[in-house]
Design an enzyme around this catalytic site. Structure first.
Site, PDB file in Angstrom:
ATOM      1  N   ASP A  85      51.541  36.273  37.458  1.00  0.00           N
ATOM      2  CA  ASP A  85      51.846  37.191  36.360  1.00  0.00           C
ATOM      3  C   ASP A  85      53.310  37.658  36.420  1.00  0.00           C
ATOM      4  OD1 ASP A  85      51.178  38.696  34.126  1.00  0.00           O
ATOM      5  OD2 ASP A  85      49.357  39.510  35.012  1.00  0.00           O
ATOM      6  N   ASP A 104      48.907  39.167  25.721  1.00  0.00           N
ATOM      7  CA  ASP A 104      47.465  39.014  25.938  1.00  0.00           C
ATOM      8  C   ASP A 104      46.655  38.902  24.641  1.00  0.00           C
ATOM      9  OD1 ASP A 104      48.238  39.315  28.521  1.00  0.00           O
ATOM     10  OD2 ASP A 104      46.961  41.042  28.956  1.00  0.00           O
TER      11      ASP A 104
HETATM   12  C1  GLA Z   1      48.497  40.608  32.364  1.00  0.00           C
HETATM   13  C2  GLA Z   1      48.014  39.190  32.067  1.00  0.00           C
HETATM   14  C3  GLA Z   1      46.507  39.214  31.853  1.00  0.00           C
HETATM   15  C4  GLA Z   1      45.811  39.775  33.101  1.00  0.00           C
HETATM   16  C5  GLA Z   1      46.366  41.154  33.415  1.00  0.00           C
HETATM   17  C6  GLA Z   1      45.857  41.671  34.752  1.00  0.00           C
HETATM   18  O1  GLA Z   1      48.349  41.434  31.271  1.00  0.00           O
HETATM   19  O2  GLA Z   1      48.671  38.662  30.960  1.00  0.00           O
HETATM   20  O3  GLA Z   1      46.019  37.925  31.566  1.00  0.00           O
HETATM   21  O4  GLA Z   1      46.024  38.890  34.172  1.00  0.00           O
HETATM   22  O5  GLA Z   1      47.793  41.139  33.480  1.00  0.00           O
HETATM   23  O6  GLA Z   1      46.388  42.912  35.066  1.00  0.00           O
END
Ligand code: GLA
Length: 386
Positions: A151, A206
């Site tokens: 991430d 996301d």
């Molecule tokens: C980010 C990523 C998500 C998930 C969250 C976890 O937002 O894009 O897919 O992994 O972190 O905290």
């Protein structure tokens, strides 16, 4: 001098090869398929959940349909590293430890995925990988990790391509083949530089289980098709199929379009409680085959506007997938005149309605006419010949 030349050539070829392609080759030749804890469970991942999920996926047919990477997302670790700087699993969530969990999964035909972050902390505030890349890669290898999602929170002023390259090098140095999933949300246009570094890269922020968000992410994929191929995939984020917020037609559309995009198919619902209609989406062999086609071409938007979009994906052996998406708020009639689709170069195609799993045109000289649900799809596979 002459005798030394082949040696020099092969040595420089080797150097060039290591500089440009340090990731493990031969992995993810088709888009990875699996399941991830985040979309439904957030920080509440646990050993019990992962084991129950694995058992359920054997029973409900998901494993055998190809969903083999079980990925634990954020919040799996203790809040601090140990005194030697090692990552440790949260002893309450994962009392048996990660190696035992990996063994459990491997014994059942799954692969084991884990998450961390290129920054100092993960997005949920757990220890990040920054400055510990080589140590962490060795830890993952010792646990039997097969897939790493990485991430992009809390990274300060770090440079994207450089940061991901360090982790890629670290995985390589640990010598256990790992699918490397970059999750920097498309911020540094990873499609331009990530293919030698990892196997898939997020292209956007996301997803959430809303048609509107699905459509925004879908729109953002237009033009990225040229960057995808075997071992290197654009990742429009994990599936929300079956999650509250999407109608059945929307779940089917989301799944169909992700397959048209040759997207990784990482389910994000609670598969321990899988209603038959959702199982029938996630395990539809004909639709999955469009995603997993070995040619590895990502589909493109052929036509937009007027409430109906048409997407096309070239498959191996001269076959094509064609998907119509009704972006309108009510069901709509649709006629597809196959002869007018300029990407089709053959004279005739046998046309199958993939969701209905039936031949709808003995040959493509006859147009298809039908109705498509609001936010729903019609999905076809075309095979050359009568
Ligand atoms: C980010 C990523 C998500 C998930 C969250 C976890 O937002 O894009 O897919 O992994 O972190 O905290």
């Amino acid at each position: 001098m002459i005798r030394r030349l082949p040696f020099l050539l092969s040595f420089s070829a080797l150097l060039a090869g290591t500089a440009q392609a340090q990731k493990f080759e031969g992995l993810a030749l088709t888009p990875p398929m699996g399941w991830n804890t985040w979309n439904t469970f957030g920080v509440n991942c646990s050993e019990a959940l992962v084991k129950q999920t694995a058992d359920a996926m054997i029973a409900n047919g998901m494993r055998d349909a190809g969903y083999v990477y079980l990925v634990i997302d954020d919040a799996w670790s203790a809040k601090e590293r140990d005194s030697a700087g090692n990552l440790v699993a949260d002893p309450f969530k994962f009392p048996g430890g990660m190696k035992a969990l990996a063994d459990y999964l491997h014994e059942r035909g799954f692969k084991f995925g884990i998450y961390n972050c290129a920054g100092s902390k993960t997005c949920a505030g757990y220890p990040g990988g920054r400055g510990h890349e080589f140590q962490d890669a060795r830890t993952y290898a010792s646990w039997g990790v097969d897939y790493l999602k990485y991430d992009w929170c809390n990274r300060g002023t770090a440079n994207g391509p450089e940061t991901y390259r360090i982790m890629s090098d670290a995985l390589r140095a640990a010598r256990r083949p790992v699918v490397f999933s970059l999750c920097e949300w498309g911020e540094n246009r990873p499609w331009l530089w990530a293919a030698p570094v990892g196997h898939l890269w997020r292209t956007t922020g996301d997803i959430d289980p809303q048609y509107r968000r699905f459509k925004e992410i879908l729109d953002a994929q237009v033009g990225l098709e040229k960057y995808a191929g075997p071992g290197q995939w654009n990742d429009p984020d994990m599936l929300e199929v079956g999650n509250k917020g999407l109608t059945l037609a929307e779940s089917r559309a989301h799944f169909s379009l992700w397959c048209m995009l040759a997207a990784p198919l990482i389910a994000g619902n609670d598969v321990r409680l899988l209603p038959p209609e959702i199982r029938d989406i996630l395990t539809n062999r004909g639709v999955i085959a469009i995603d997993q086609d070995p040619l590895g071409h990502q589909g493109f938007r052929y036509r937009a506007g007027s409430g109906m979009e048409l997407w096309a994906k070239e498959l191996s052996n001269g076959e094509w997938a064609v998907c119509a998406l009704n972006t309108g708020e009510s069901p709509a009639g649709l006629t597809i005149d196959w002869g007018s689709l300029t990407f089709l170069t053959g004279a005739y195609y046998k046309v199958t309605d993939t969701w209905a799993s039936k031949t709808v045109g003995a040959n493509s000289s006859k147009a298809w006419t039908g109705s498509v649900d609001s936010h729903g799809v019609a999905l076809f596979r075309l095979r050359p010949g009568y």
